[in-house]
Motif scaffolding. Structure first.
Motif, PDB file in Angstrom:
ATOM      1  N   ARG A  24       8.672   1.069  -4.098  1.00 53.90           N
ATOM      2  CA  ARG A  24       9.196   0.884  -3.240  1.00 53.90           C
ATOM      3  C   ARG A  24      10.661   0.113  -4.217  1.00 53.90           C
ATOM      4  O   ARG A  24      11.413   0.279  -4.337  1.00 53.90           O
ATOM      5  N   ASP A 172       4.566   0.340   5.985  1.00 56.44           N
ATOM      6  CA  ASP A 172       6.201   0.711   6.365  1.00 56.44           C
ATOM      7  C   ASP A 172       7.139  -1.080   7.056  1.00 56.44           C
ATOM      8  O   ASP A 172       7.947  -1.165   5.860  1.00 56.44           O
ATOM      9  N   SER A 173       7.275  -1.237   7.307  1.00 60.47           N
ATOM     10  CA  SER A 173       7.798  -2.651   7.939  1.00 60.47           C
ATOM     11  C   SER A 173       7.719  -3.561   6.796  1.00 60.47           C
ATOM     12  O   SER A 173       8.396  -4.771   6.376  1.00 60.47           O
ATOM     13  N   THR A 175       6.041  -3.040   4.435  1.00 64.89           N
ATOM     14  CA  THR A 175       6.947  -2.816   3.419  1.00 64.89           C
ATOM     15  C   THR A 175       8.062  -3.507   2.441  1.00 64.89           C
ATOM     16  O   THR A 175       8.725  -4.210   1.796  1.00 64.89           O
ATOM     17  N   GLU A 176       8.581  -3.153   3.738  1.00 68.37           N
ATOM     18  CA  GLU A 176      10.270  -3.164   3.613  1.00 68.37           C
ATOM     19  C   GLU A 176      10.844  -4.498   3.976  1.00 68.37           C
ATOM     20  O   GLU A 176      11.604  -5.066   3.290  1.00 68.37           O
TER      21      GLU A 176
END
Length: 272
Positions: A24, A172-173, A175-176
């Motif tokens: 990312r 994913d959450s 990571t963000e």
């Protein structure tokens, strides 16, 4: 811009999240295989990796010179990876080695044991009993590794900037969230200061490598702390002569620095 370190429980999805964070941000990913390659390329025998590499240390392994040698190679590998900046480094006590850097963010990923057992059962296609045993062994080895090499309890939350439980929150959450933290927290000033400290840590580690691997001085637990133009040597030596030799060597290698010694001397001490 930043150096991110990741500590994780087995089957907590820590490696997967670390890889996602690197992708990312466009950062270099330094996982288990990458660190092992770095350590071997520096000169540590590949055949000895399995004895020390994030493993539980036996009593005699903790006393051998090989333990110190492995730690020196490990620290050099991690510092050199961090010096390239913009990287995600997984495991091997990297969060401890780099703790003083202003541009460093340390993360630990955990999950409920029941969830981790279920994940491991699925990924390994094994029984619940086998999965639970593997998790227990992994936690014992990780705890011993951090205690034996760094005298640190990996379960202590105080060392980490981010602790995330992946039992309920999706990868994913998480990571963000880490990506957002990196972008907000690590300023250009913090990045510059962190890089300056990395240079000092590398100088200190190279001094250790010179004294241990080139001159073979009998100083165990040797560390060189660099602050500005002053270098302070720490460790345990077998004689005053050995300490004097270390100071002479470092003075010749780095004539622009002031060399001080905080090395303890034990007349009967030997590095077994």
């Amino acid at each position: 811009m930043a150096i991110i370190t990741v500590s994780r429980q087995l089957a907590s999805l820590g490696d997967e999240i670390a890889a996602k964070i690197a992708e990312r941000l466009g950062y270099n990913f330094v996982g288990k295989k990458e660190l092992e390659k770095r350590i071997v390329s520096l000169g540590f025998p590949e055949s000895k990796l399995s004895k020390f590499d994030e493993k539980k240390l036996g009593f005699f392994a903790g006393l051998t010179r090989g333990r110190d040698e492995y730690l020196n190679y490990l620290m050099t590998a991690i510092l050199e990876a961090a010096a390239q900046n913009n990287c995600v480094i997984v495991g091997r006590g990297s969060f401890i080695i780099l703790k003083a850097l202003e541009n460093h963010i340390s993360c630990r990923f955990i999950a409920d044991e029941k969830i981790r057992v279920e994940r491991l059962q699925k990924s390994l296609n094994c029984s619940k009993k086998v999965a639970a045993k593997k998790i227990a062994e992994a936690e014992s080895q990780q705890k011993s590794f951090h205690k034996g090499f760094f005298n640190f309890d990996v379960q202590d939350p105080a060392m980490f900037d981010v602790i995330a439980n992946t039992s309920m929150v999706d990868s994913d959450s998480i990571t963000e969230s880490v990506v957002a933290l990196v972008k907000k927290y690590v300023t250009a000033q913090k990045d510059a200061e962190g890089q300056r400290k990395i240079e000092e840590l590398l100088i200190g580690q190279r001094i250790v490598d010179i004294l241990v691997f080139i001159y073979n001085l009998n100083i165990s637990f040797l560390r060189a702390a660099v602050e500005g133009k002053t270098i302070t040597l720490h460790g345990m030596a077998d004689s005053v002569t050995t300490v004097d030799s270390a100071i002479t060597i470092v003075s010749a290698e780095l004539p622009d620095y002031k060399i001080e010694s905080a090395i303890s001397v034990g007349q009967d001490f030997k590095a077994y």
